[in-house]
Every structure is written in C-alpha cells, then in structure tokens.
Design an enzyme around this catalytic site. Structure first.
Site, PDB file in Angstrom:
ATOM      1  N   ARG A 183       0.861  -1.187   0.000  1.00 12.51           N
ATOM      2  CA  ARG A 183       0.000   0.000   0.000  1.00 12.51           C
ATOM      3  C   ARG A 183       0.896   1.234   0.000  1.00 12.51           C
ATOM      4  O   ARG A 183       1.950   1.255   0.640  1.00 12.51           O
ATOM      5  CB  ARG A 183      -0.901   0.021   1.246  1.00 12.51           C
ATOM      6  N   HIS A 216      -1.104   0.281  -9.685  1.00 10.49           N
ATOM      7  CA  HIS A 216      -1.746  -0.717  -8.817  1.00 10.49           C
ATOM      8  C   HIS A 216      -2.273  -1.910  -9.630  1.00 10.49           C
ATOM      9  O   HIS A 216      -3.467  -2.230  -9.602  1.00 10.49           O
ATOM     10  CB  HIS A 216      -2.886  -0.070  -8.013  1.00 10.49           C
TER      11      HIS A 216
HETATM   12  P1  NDP Z   1      -1.236 -11.525   5.155  1.00 13.42           P
HETATM   13  O1  NDP Z   1      -2.218 -10.942   6.107  1.00 13.42           O
HETATM   14  O2  NDP Z   1      -1.374 -12.977   4.764  1.00 13.42           O
HETATM   15  O3  NDP Z   1       0.248 -11.357   5.761  1.00 13.42           O
HETATM   16  C1  NDP Z   1       0.672 -10.215   6.405  1.00 13.42           C
HETATM   17  C2  NDP Z   1       2.125 -10.406   6.858  1.00 13.42           C
HETATM   18  O4  NDP Z   1       2.621  -9.154   7.347  1.00 13.42           O
HETATM   19  C3  NDP Z   1       2.266 -11.425   7.991  1.00 13.42           C
HETATM   20  O5  NDP Z   1       3.441 -12.181   7.844  1.00 13.42           O
HETATM   21  C4  NDP Z   1       2.390 -10.534   9.232  1.00 13.42           C
HETATM   22  O6  NDP Z   1       3.145 -11.097  10.291  1.00 13.42           O
HETATM   23  C5  NDP Z   1       3.149  -9.353   8.658  1.00 13.42           C
HETATM   24  N1  NDP Z   1       2.933  -8.162   9.487  1.00 13.42           N
HETATM   25  C6  NDP Z   1       1.767  -7.562   9.811  1.00 13.42           C
HETATM   26  N2  NDP Z   1       1.983  -6.519  10.636  1.00 13.42           N
HETATM   27  C7  NDP Z   1       3.318  -6.464  10.841  1.00 13.42           C
HETATM   28  C8  NDP Z   1       4.165  -5.636  11.611  1.00 13.42           C
HETATM   29  N3  NDP Z   1       3.678  -4.631  12.363  1.00 13.42           N
HETATM   30  N4  NDP Z   1       5.495  -5.879  11.614  1.00 13.42           N
HETATM   31  C9  NDP Z   1       6.012  -6.895  10.879  1.00 13.42           C
HETATM   32  N5  NDP Z   1       5.258  -7.734  10.113  1.00 13.42           N
HETATM   33  C10 NDP Z   1       3.936  -7.523  10.105  1.00 13.42           C
HETATM   34  O7  NDP Z   1      -1.231 -10.595   3.868  1.00 13.42           O
HETATM   35  P2  NDP Z   1      -1.007 -10.993   2.330  1.00 13.42           P
HETATM   36  O8  NDP Z   1       0.323 -11.625   2.202  1.00 13.42           O
HETATM   37  O9  NDP Z   1      -2.166 -11.726   1.785  1.00 13.42           O
HETATM   38  O10 NDP Z   1      -1.044  -9.536   1.642  1.00 13.42           O
HETATM   39  C11 NDP Z   1      -0.128  -8.522   2.016  1.00 13.42           C
HETATM   40  C12 NDP Z   1      -0.586  -7.191   1.461  1.00 13.42           C
HETATM   41  O11 NDP Z   1      -0.329  -7.114   0.051  1.00 13.42           O
HETATM   42  C13 NDP Z   1      -2.085  -6.886   1.557  1.00 13.42           C
HETATM   43  O12 NDP Z   1      -2.435  -6.438   2.837  1.00 13.42           O
HETATM   44  C14 NDP Z   1      -2.275  -5.824   0.496  1.00 13.42           C
HETATM   45  O13 NDP Z   1      -2.146  -4.546   1.066  1.00 13.42           O
HETATM   46  C15 NDP Z   1      -1.120  -6.053  -0.478  1.00 13.42           C
HETATM   47  N6  NDP Z   1      -1.625  -6.410  -1.806  1.00 13.42           N
HETATM   48  C16 NDP Z   1      -1.343  -5.583  -2.869  1.00 13.42           C
HETATM   49  C17 NDP Z   1      -1.790  -5.897  -4.142  1.00 13.42           C
HETATM   50  C18 NDP Z   1      -1.437  -5.052  -5.326  1.00 13.42           C
HETATM   51  O14 NDP Z   1      -2.020  -5.219  -6.395  1.00 13.42           O
HETATM   52  N7  NDP Z   1      -0.473  -4.169  -5.235  1.00 13.42           N
HETATM   53  C19 NDP Z   1      -2.628  -7.089  -4.395  1.00 13.42           C
HETATM   54  C20 NDP Z   1      -2.796  -7.918  -3.217  1.00 13.42           C
HETATM   55  C21 NDP Z   1      -2.329  -7.572  -1.973  1.00 13.42           C
HETATM   56  P3  NDP Z   1       2.680 -12.445  11.055  1.00 13.42           P
HETATM   57  O15 NDP Z   1       2.904 -13.564  10.053  1.00 13.42           O
HETATM   58  O16 NDP Z   1       3.603 -12.540  12.194  1.00 13.42           O
HETATM   59  O17 NDP Z   1       1.240 -12.266  11.408  1.00 13.42           O
END
Ligand code: NDP
Length: 307
Positions: free
Chosen positions: A222, A270
């Site tokens: 994002r 995007h």
């Molecule tokens: P998930 O919810 O599966 O994974 C999120 C990961 O981020 C987890 O490993 C989590 O840690 C980690 N995380 C969350 N908060 C923190 C923090 N404060 N510090 C460190 N690590 C953190 O998300 P996805 O992989 O499915 O998607 C990720 C993002 O990709 C989406 O939220 C979206 O914004 C973006 N996206 C963008 C697209 C585009 O077209 N550009 C399309 C699809 C998605 P933990 O494992 O420990 O919980």
C-alpha cells in the site's frame, strides 16, 4: 442471499459458478431491488455506506481484494465476519510482479534503457545472484509465495514479520527490534505488509537509511507504507538506487508529485495483483461451505491485528 457488488464481468462469473455449485443460494448483483434483510453474504471492494443499518442480517463480508485497510471496522458490528481475498490467481500475479521487479533491478534493465536512449552500447558490471540479498517484509500468504517464486534465482533471501517464522532457505526476522538487522544487508527490499496503524509510514527516512547504500525498494503493498518524501531524499542523495512503486498515496499521485518524473523511479498503476474471479469463486464457495459447517474461515480478518 449473496449480494455481489463486483464489476459486471466478475459478477457474471461468480453468478455462473455459484449457481452451478451452490444453487440453494440466491444471487444478486446490485443493491437496488434487493430485500436488504435477506442479504447474509456480501462481496464488495467499497464498504457500502451505513452497511450495518442497511443489512442487519449480514453474516460474512467478503472483500474483493487481499487488503482490508480501507474498511471502517469501527462501524461494522462485532459479530460480522470479514474475509479478505486469498486466491491463487491473485497470488500468482503478485509472484510475477515481484520476479519482474527483482530481475529488472538485478539485471540493471533501467540503466540499459537509459543508455539506449543515448545510443550507448556499454556493458555494466554484472552481479551474481548469490551476491544479492532480496528481502521481503511480510511473510503472509503473498510474501511467502513471492519468496518461493524467487528461490529459483539463487539470491540470498530474507523475510520479516510480526511473529517469528521458519522458512527453509530464508533468513527470517521478526518484530521491530530485528528490523535493523533484517535491513542491514538488503540489496532489494520488497514490501508486502498489510497497512495497519503499526505499518503506516514504516518505510521512513530512518528505516530506509538502515539499508546499505545503493539498495533498491519495491513497494507492492500500500502507498501509505512509504514516506514518499523520504524516497525522493534518499534517491537524490544516492542512498537508494532505484524504486519501483505499484502503489502510491494517493492513487493516482498528483501530476506535480516529483516521483512521476524521477528518472530512477518506475510507477505502475496498482496492477501487481488483481482478483481473478474464476479462481476466487472456488475460494468463496469453500468458505461458504466452511461457514455452514461452523469451521474457521480461510482469510478471516483478525480485527485486533487489523489484517
Ligand atoms: P497476510 O495478512 O497474509 O500477511 C501479512 C504479513 O505481514 C504477515 O506475515 C504478518 O506477520 C506481517 N505483518 C503484519 N503486521 C506487521 C508488523 N507490524 N510488523 C512486521 N510484520 C507484520 O497478507 P497478504 O500476504 O495476503 O497480503 C499482504 C498485502 O499485500 C495486503 O495487505 C495488500 O495490502 C497487499 N496487496 C497488494 C496488491 C497489489 O495489487 N499491489 C494485491 C494484493 C495484496 P505475522 O505472520 O507474524 O502475522
């Protein structure tokens, strides 16, 4: 009733597949003419205004995208289950975009394009994959899939998450205290974090300065993860080499934003990953089935964590 507020083409695909596999569910493609009390399931990108009052019997809210940072959770009843999109078509596109970005940077494609514009035929020093450290912030569904796709190229791989993870062939770090060590040897940083209060603005001057001089950044999560002024400052001081942005804040950037015309920035609108309804339908149907059986839902958002 399942109310689908996706665009016409996606709605059509979901209608066809849902009618075939779950004929007992009534399907509607627009809000008008629908009895709001009958709506139990909804698929949408935008959260409809006054959703809770309008659809008092809504049980599961499916988001068309993988990120749910645009939902106003405070306005949603606590009993409402919110599910984000975790579907193979979107994940595969995210893998492709990350590979494209990493190879573009690792093989100096933008520098060769610049040379071509000046009719310069000159080979730049090449770097072996093993000499490059590619690091992924966020080890969720997409972050792990991206690391898996990058594995074949022989880069040194790192991952960073909130809680500790163990992934074969990937040096894993977690939490704010391990962030500086995670960044310290990173040559290409890929952001795949969800946008939450904790991750907003995380890619600041302070954080990005921890990267070694000459590192590059790919943000495909994002726009608000990245402090855009920091990027310009660090590019202009040559601390950062190049930046690839699939997401910005706002989208689109205003025409006068310096990132548009910066010679070492690549912007795409995007498009890294789009939900493919042909494969997403299977995910939605499997989740409806799990819901009926009282099982945990795949991709259900934990409101306390915000993702
Ligand atoms: P998930 O919810 O599966 O994974 C999120 C990961 O981020 C987890 O490993 C989590 O840690 C980690 N995380 C969350 N908060 C923190 C923090 N404060 N510090 C460190 N690590 C953190 O998300 P996805 O992989 O499915 O998607 C990720 C993002 O990709 C989406 O939220 C979206 O914004 C973006 N996206 C963008 C697209 C585009 O077209 N550009 C399309 C699809 C998605 P933990 O494992 O420990 O919980």
């Amino acid at each position: 009733m399942f109310l689908c507020l996706a665009d016409g083409n996606r709605s059509e695909v979901l209608r066809r597949i849902l009618e075939e596999r779950m004929p007992e569910i009534t399907f509607a493609e627009r809000e008008s003419g629908v009895d709001p009390h009958a709506v139990r399931f909804m698929l949408t990108w935008e959260q409809p205004v006054h959703l809770a009052d309008l659809y008092p019997n809504l049980e599961v809210l499916f988001c068309i995208g993988a990120g749910v940072d645009h939902f106003a959770f405070d306005s949603l009843p606590s009993r409402l289950r919110v599910v984000r999109m975790v579907e193979p078509g979107l994940t595969e596109q995210m893998q492709h975009y990350a590979v494209m970005g990493v190879l573009t940077l690792a093989r100096d494609l933008p520098a060769y394009q610049a040379q071509q514009r000046e009719c310069i035929w000159r080979q730049l020093p090449s770097r072996t994959p093993a000499s490059l450290c590619v690091s992924v912030m966020g080890l969720g569904h997409i972050g792990r899939a991206v690391l898996e796709a990058l594995r074949q190229f022989g880069y040194r791989l790192r991952g960073w998450s909130r809680t500790p993870h163990v992934i074969e062939g990937v040096d894993c770090y977690s939490g704010p205290e391990e962030l500086p060590r995670f960044l310290a040897e990173t040559n290409i940083l890929i952001c795949l974090l969800p946008l939450t209060d904790e991750t907003r603005g995380l890619l600041s001057v302070e954080t990005l300065s921890t990267l070694p001089r000459g590192a590059s950044v790919i943000n495909m999560a994002r726009g608000a993860h990245l402090v855009q002024e920091a990027v310009v400052t660090l590019l202009d001081s040559n601390h950062l080499d190049r930046v690839i942005l699939d997401v910005t804040d706002p989208e689109p950037l205003p025409p006068q934003n310096p990132l548009w015309k910066h010679e070492r920035v690549i912007i795409t609108p995007h498009i890294a990953g789009n939900t493919i309804m042909e494969s997403a339908a299977g995910y939605i149907i499997a989740n409806l089935d799990r819901y009926r059986k009282g099982l945990l839902l795949d991709g259900e958002v934990d409101r306390h964590k915000g993702y």
